[in-house]
Scaffold this motif. Structure first.
Motif, PDB file in Angstrom:
ATOM      1  N   THR A 207       0.840  -1.206   0.000  1.00 61.16           N
ATOM      2  CA  THR A 207       0.000   0.000   0.000  1.00 61.16           C
ATOM      3  C   THR A 207       0.870   1.250   0.000  1.00 61.16           C
ATOM      4  OG1 THR A 207      -1.569  -1.233   1.313  1.00 61.16           O
ATOM      5  CG2 THR A 207      -1.932   1.117   1.130  1.00 61.16           C
TER       6      THR A 207
ATOM      7  N   LEU B  52     -19.160   7.184   3.521  1.00 59.69           N
ATOM      8  CA  LEU B  52     -18.382   5.942   3.404  1.00 59.69           C
ATOM      9  C   LEU B  52     -18.926   4.963   4.413  1.00 59.69           C
ATOM     10  CD1 LEU B  52     -15.721   4.515   2.299  1.00 59.69           C
ATOM     11  CD2 LEU B  52     -14.652   5.335   4.383  1.00 59.69           C
ATOM     12  N   PHE B  54     -18.831   0.609   5.604  1.00 56.06           N
ATOM     13  CA  PHE B  54     -18.333  -0.750   5.428  1.00 56.06           C
ATOM     14  C   PHE B  54     -19.465  -1.678   5.819  1.00 56.06           C
ATOM     15  CE2 PHE B  54     -14.726   1.902   6.641  1.00 56.06           C
ATOM     16  CZ  PHE B  54     -13.939   1.743   5.522  1.00 56.06           C
ATOM     17  N   SER B  85     -10.332   6.967   8.242  1.00 51.11           N
ATOM     18  CA  SER B  85     -11.112   6.708   7.034  1.00 51.11           C
ATOM     19  C   SER B  85     -11.077   7.927   6.127  1.00 51.11           C
ATOM     20  CB  SER B  85     -12.566   6.392   7.391  1.00 51.11           C
ATOM     21  OG  SER B  85     -12.630   5.208   8.133  1.00 51.11           O
ATOM     22  N   ASN B  88      -7.874   8.064   4.390  1.00 53.29           N
ATOM     23  CA  ASN B  88      -7.831   7.010   3.381  1.00 53.29           C
ATOM     24  C   ASN B  88      -8.693   7.352   2.174  1.00 53.29           C
ATOM     25  OD1 ASN B  88      -5.969   5.306   4.511  1.00 53.29           O
ATOM     26  ND2 ASN B  88      -7.481   4.237   5.767  1.00 53.29           N
ATOM     27  N   VAL B  89      -9.765   8.111   2.393  1.00 52.68           N
ATOM     28  CA  VAL B  89     -10.572   8.572   1.261  1.00 52.68           C
ATOM     29  C   VAL B  89      -9.778   9.602   0.463  1.00 52.68           C
ATOM     30  CG1 VAL B  89     -12.590   9.947   0.631  1.00 52.68           C
ATOM     31  CG2 VAL B  89     -12.833   8.053   2.226  1.00 52.68           C
ATOM     32  N   TYR B  94      -9.568   4.212   0.188  1.00 49.42           N
ATOM     33  CA  TYR B  94     -10.988   3.867   0.213  1.00 49.42           C
ATOM     34  C   TYR B  94     -11.721   4.650  -0.860  1.00 49.42           C
ATOM     35  CZ  TYR B  94     -10.170   1.974   4.902  1.00 49.42           C
ATOM     36  OH  TYR B  94      -9.706   1.270   5.966  1.00 49.42           O
ATOM     37  N   ARG B  95     -12.732   4.048  -1.445  1.00 47.67           N
ATOM     38  CA  ARG B  95     -13.569   4.738  -2.414  1.00 47.67           C
ATOM     39  C   ARG B  95     -14.840   5.163  -1.693  1.00 47.67           C
ATOM     40  NH1 ARG B  95     -15.101   4.130  -8.097  1.00 47.67           N
ATOM     41  NH2 ARG B  95     -17.217   4.941  -8.183  1.00 47.67           N
TER      42      ARG B  95
END
Lengths: 346, 303
Positions: A207, B52, B54, B85, B88-89, B94-95
């Motif tokens: 990653t 977002l 999960f 998160s 990460n977006v 993450y999408r």
């Protein structure tokens, strides 16, 4: 200024790569004159071929972190491709056949490397088994590959390089040594380049590698291609220089495991490691058989030898994985630094 | 004592350097004017309506975030509030289900992770993500990987282009390593360094990419108070030296209050407050959600 640097340098320091050059000098200038035919045929030729295969697998598994159980398949592709290029293309020099054989192995490696884009670790290892079984099956099934020979076993062509012919054990040894030395040098250049560091980046943290802009997919496929190229050439040496025959049965799953063990025992992510590991794997059975027949006499027949060999190698691998995961190379380096320290104290 | 004062005092005592924080607050007010001027320009980073989830767990719900050029923007919130998160977006790991991320005025959904470095975004990770088998120098030089054009053959042969790339990457890495005072560890394997230094090496790797936007995911997690202040200084210095925008996630509110220009507070995946440290410190919802209700013994008597 020079006095200061001289003080800082250890008293026994040699220029970089002096050890490697020394080994090469002995291999080229001393061994051909003193070695017996047994030394070349039974020890040095298989050692060189397996070392090169180990270097190839180490690029893939040690540096790029992709486990492969298909090494013998890529060796087989190399050996059969070289045979066929040599047979079917008029006037093609042997070097060109070998390069083309390497490229064929690289292409096959690329195809069987595709699962690595989605699979990791154990699952990837299982998918590379497909290469092992498919290649062996294809080479046995289609007799075109072995020129429709009835037995499936074919003779290797004579070795020649730039007009020089390499005959007899010494000649074949020098031929293999030259190929191995050349490719190992290129492999060393590769692993110390940016591409080599990208391999390690993908291995250590995929990653993070992707985030900093390492082209992860391309890097993995490149590792498969380069590794297969080298293993393919190792296959050519195995068939042409060592066995002098080309047959699919010699490139079975056992051989794949053998190469993996070479890399593990020798030391992952180390070019030298492949040579240490190959030396152990080649020399060890010979020592064991001598020792066995010396101690036990007739009881120690080939069946017992085979069993003992498997047991001891298996135990060795477990020991290495637990006690020295960095392999023989780490042991060697520690020994060397201890000796240097002892000298300095004396 | 007002809630805001309570918060500042409470936070100060947490890191034991209230004067330091006071100093930063003063600095920030001095900088206030140029920032309002810059607010007219396009934002460095803008998140709009990010959702977002999960499975059934909602990680982020309708989150907006605007980051101006050159500011240090903190995102705080309790555990599980969705801070990581969000990073990460932004970095495309993450999408998002809905909403988009605009980097320098161009909207993405999801952000292309592979091109992130080229877009001028670098990040660090909450749990260390160094390449353990590479030296500190090579780790930091790896931050330049996105700039590499030479193929492996020219690298093996050592063609001038490949060599130049390598020298450039190493030089840049060395200057960053020097800047972060990591020079003594240049040739050590990254995996063998103590935790605090590894965190700093990761910061160096991110800076080596010459980013315009730097995302730091809990850069001070697990550090001692001294190390935290040290790293805060480095982050501030890096911002000033390399003219970058910093988005920072942090647990330690004390350090954040002193370091950031503006703070966004997340709770249960929603943004509950956004503003300057003073505004955040006096926001009742933040105090309730993140810091809890003030205890009876405000002055510390009876402890």
């Amino acid at each position: 200024m020079s006095a200061v640097t001289a003080d800082l340098a250890p008293p026994f320091s040699l220029p970089r790569h002096a050890g490697t050059l020394g080994v090469l000098a002995v291999a080229y200038l001393v061994v051909p004159f003193i070695g017996s035919s047994y030394l070349f045929e039974a020890i040095l030729l298989p050692f060189l071929a397996l070392s090169l295969a180990g270097v190839g697998l180490n690029i893939l598994t040690g540096y790029a972190g992709q486990v492969s159980l298909g090494s013998a398949a890529f060796m087989a592709v190399g050996a059969f491709a070289a045979y066929n290029f040599n047979l079917r293309v008029e006037g093609l020099p042997l070097v060109a056949s070998i390069v083309l054989a390497g490229l064929s192995a690289a292409a096959v490696g690329l195809v069987f490397g595709l699962p690595s884009l989605r699979l990791r670790g154990f699952y990837l290892a299982v998918s590379t088994l497909a290469a092992q079984f498919f290649v062996q099956w294809a080479l046995t099934k289609f007799s075109w590959f072995s020129n429709n020979s009835a037995s499936g076993v074919i003779d290797a062509p004579p070795l020649s390089l730039a007009g020089l012919s390499f005959e007899g054990p010494v000649g074949r040894y020098l031929f293999a040594l030259t190929v191995v030395a050349g490719l190992t040098f290129l492999a060393y250049r590769l692993v110390s380049s940016q591409t080599g560091r990208n391999f390690i980046a993908v291995r250590d943290n995929e990653t993070a590698a992707r985030i900093i802009g390492v082209p992860v997919l391309r890097t993995k496929l490149l590792a498969f291609a380069i590794s297969s190229f080298i293993i393919g050439v190792a296959g050519v040496l195995w068939a042409f220089a060592y066995l002098r025959t080309v047959e699919p049965a010699g490139f079975n799953l056992d051989r794949s495991f053998q190469i993996l063990f070479i890399v593990i025992i020798g030391g992952l992510a180390s070019i030298r490691g492949a040579f240490f590991g190959a030396a152990l794997i080649v020399v060890f059975p010979l020592v064991l058989s001598r020792l066995g027949s010396f101690l036990l006499g007739d009881v120690f027949d080939s069946g017992v030898l085979d069993m003992t060999q498997r047991i001891v190698i298996g135990a060795l691998i477990i020991l290495f994985l637990i006690l020295e995961p960095d392999g023989l190379v780490a042991l060697w380096d520690r020994l060397k630094s201890r000796i240097t320290a002892a000298f300095r104290r004396a | 004592m007002s809630a805001s004062n309570f918060l500042l005092v409470g936070l100060g005592s947490e890191v034991a350097i209230p004067p330091d924080i006071a100093e930063h607050l003063a600095l920030r007010s001095a900088r206030a004017e140029p920032q309002t001027a810059r607010a007219d320009q396009a934002l460095a980073l803008e998140l709009s309506g990010i959702d977002l989830s999960f499975g059934g767990v909602v990680a982020l719900k309708d989150v907006d975030l605007a980051v101006r050029h050159g500011e240090i923007r903190a995102i705080i919130g309790p555990n599980g509030a969705g801070k990581s998160s969000l990073i990460n977006v932004i970095s495309g790991v993450y999408r998002p289900d809905r909403g988009h991320v605009a980097i320098d005025g161009t909207a993405y959904r999801p952000v292309p992770t592979q091109k992130l470095a080229k877009l001028g975004v670098a990040r660090t990770f909450q749990n260390l993500a160094l390449f353990k088998g590479l030296s500190v120098l090579d780790n930091v030089a790896a931050g330049r990987a996105y700039a590499g054009r030479a193929n492996f053959l020219s690298q093996i042969i050592g063609l001038p282009g490949a060599r130049r790339e390598q020298t450039d990457a190493r030089e840049r890495a060395r200057s960053i390593i020097d800047f972060l005072h990591l020079t003594p560890y240049l040739d050590r394997l990254a995996g063998t360094l103590p935790y605090g230094l590894q965190k700093r090496v990761e910061l160096a790797r991110a800076l080596a990419a010459e980013p315009r936007i730097l995302l730091l995911d809990e850069p001070m997690a697990g550090m001692t108070a001294t190390e935290k202040n040290e790293l805060a200084d480095y982050v501030r210095l890096a911002r000033d030296e390399y003219a970058i925008t910093v988005v920072l996630i942090e647990h330690d509110v004390g350090v954040v209050m002193g370091l950031s220009d503006r703070i966004a507070v997340l709770d249960y995946g929603r943004k509950i407050a956004d503003g300057t440290p003073q505004e955040i410190a006096s926001d009742q919802r933040v105090i309730d959600a993140y810091l809890g209700v003030p205890p009876e013994n405000e002055g510390g008597e009876g402890i």
